[in-house]
Design an enzyme around this catalytic site. Sequence first.
Site, mmCIF file in Angstrom:
data_model
loop_
_atom_site.group_PDB
_atom_site.id
_atom_site.type_symbol
_atom_site.label_atom_id
_atom_site.label_comp_id
_atom_site.label_asym_id
_atom_site.label_seq_id
_atom_site.Cartn_x
_atom_site.Cartn_y
_atom_site.Cartn_z
ATOM 1 N N PHE A 404 0.911 -1.186 0.143
ATOM 2 C CA PHE A 404 0.033 -0.001 -0.002
ATOM 3 C C PHE A 404 0.810 1.390 0.075
ATOM 4 C CE2 PHE A 404 -4.225 -1.314 2.295
ATOM 5 C CZ PHE A 404 -4.879 -1.418 1.024
ATOM 6 N N GLU A 405 0.389 2.234 -0.566
ATOM 7 C CA GLU A 405 0.755 3.636 -0.518
ATOM 8 C C GLU A 405 2.335 3.607 -0.815
ATOM 9 O OE1 GLU A 405 -1.409 5.390 -0.107
ATOM 10 O OE2 GLU A 405 -2.846 4.523 1.366
ATOM 11 N N GLY A 406 2.711 2.930 -1.941
ATOM 12 C CA GLY A 406 3.934 2.975 -2.555
ATOM 13 C C GLY A 406 4.693 1.777 -1.659
#
Length: 594
Positions: A404-406
């Site tokens: 997630f999120e990079g």
Amino acid sequence: MGATSEARQVGGGFLIFDSDPALVVTPEDFTEEQRMFAETTRAFLEGDVLPQDEHIERLDYELTIRLMRKAGELGLLAADVPEAYGGLGLDKVSSTLINETLAQASSFALSIGAHVGIGTLPIVFFGTEAQKQKYLPDLASGAKIAAYCLTEPTSGSDALGARTTAKLSEDGKHYILNGSKIYITNAGFADIFIVYAKVDGTQFSAFILEREMEGFSIGPEEKKMGIKGSSTCPLYFEDVHVPIENVLGEIGKGHLIAFNILNIGRFKLGAGCLGGAKETVALAAAYANTREQFGKPISQFPLIGKKLAEMNILTYVLESMVYRTSGYIDDMLKNLDHADAEAGKQSAKAIAEYAMECSINKVFASEALHTIADEGVQIHGGYGYVQEYKVERIYRDARINRIFEGTNEINRLLIPGTLLKKAMKGELPLMERLEQLQEEVLSYSVAEGDGPLVEEEQLLSQMKTLFLIVGGSAVQKFGTRIEEKQEVLSHLADMIIQLYAGESALLRTKKIVERFGEEKADLAIQMTRVYLREALQVMEQRAKETLQEAASGDVLRTQLSLLKKFTRASSLSTLALKRDIAASVIKSERYIVY
């Protein structure tokens, strides 16, 4: 290196300046109002969400929507929305506390998190006045649910490689979108979608789409390893006509929105991981006290106790990092005028200031929770592998956090990369600090003083010097080519993460000592002593490997000799400390600080 009030305001400043504990937010600083929001959240979970847990996990859209709207009625979706647009406009510490507390709701927490964070905040920070008036009241109340749409089949970590296109219509009234997105949280039931596309195939831009727009369709649910009660679907755009007034921010400036919202998302993910870590410690400790083997509870076996101690230590460090960072972000955003026409630019600048700290939180939190969940399953033994026990789901759900999120790999590249960019722009006096370093290294001596954490302060100082030596050597060796040296950048990131983690724990513990006295702070002192020594060992290993990559011959031998000077620590039995920590966790059957 003297303490400076400016250090709190500068992202990355912890690597150069000493930080003042009084300027760092910790859980001990929570106000009654902030604690009230946590209690409201907890009551909602226990009364409305957890009794429906099995139904949520079966992906009941109607139930999730109904519960989200109940959360909206309680104000739990409105924390980050300004009062002028139907929100509560709370400080970031309060919204972080709500986020942490929600974590016990598993998949439902993700549904809310995606809505209030990456779904709503793009409009809060970058929307026009008309967009805020139109969308934010419904998003704050839960009447409408939001989703964030960045990832594509051919562009995961490479967000700017998106192929979804937008073309201005002949009459100039619409942008016509074509393309697709994948892995979109809340897609199955969301009403508002923040979508990124390239205008004329080149200008990366953001748009606000509504579910009913013609040509916009939603694919089937993905069958996932974990977070099964959250909706995750692909999206398809076939000549979707988006009104020009639904352009979010400026055409060609979508990256400012995407990357800064990801920064906030990374920080919020850390808070969610903290909630999961606390729950896992409690589940594991309670189980260890009830499960008997060889005639006694397994909590009495030293190896089980060691696991519980290490889980508690990681949680303490993570909690210290999360709320320290929340204070920094709060300082940057608390005076933002959301009605100002320049609010978007001001928001981007404020959020970007602590981009490195957000990535640090994301990597540390996701890996700490992974370790804690893994040990939680191990303590449960075979029972931890069956769905009857919550720890099984926590283990599966936790795996996505490192993606997630990079991904954590991308964030590890961003951490030193962001530091170097700030230095090159003159936003952080890193180069000046490196120039001072040689003289300090030659005159280095162990500081003396009184107090329970004197040696830990010395260890932290050694860690900072160690990073500067190694980082300076790497930059000097590789120059601009350092961007290609991903293993080196990853090692530097690990050193920075350990520094921020160790300092956050130390600063918090110093505040606890000052506020409550050494006796009450004993457990925090023990955890800080253990963590800083183990962090120094991690840094030593990363430093050696980095220096071996950056130097050779006599230069390398000199540097490795210097390395020994800054990795010394007094002899201390961390095992004995962990036994004491374990005893407290076992007795309380929960995460404990004092």
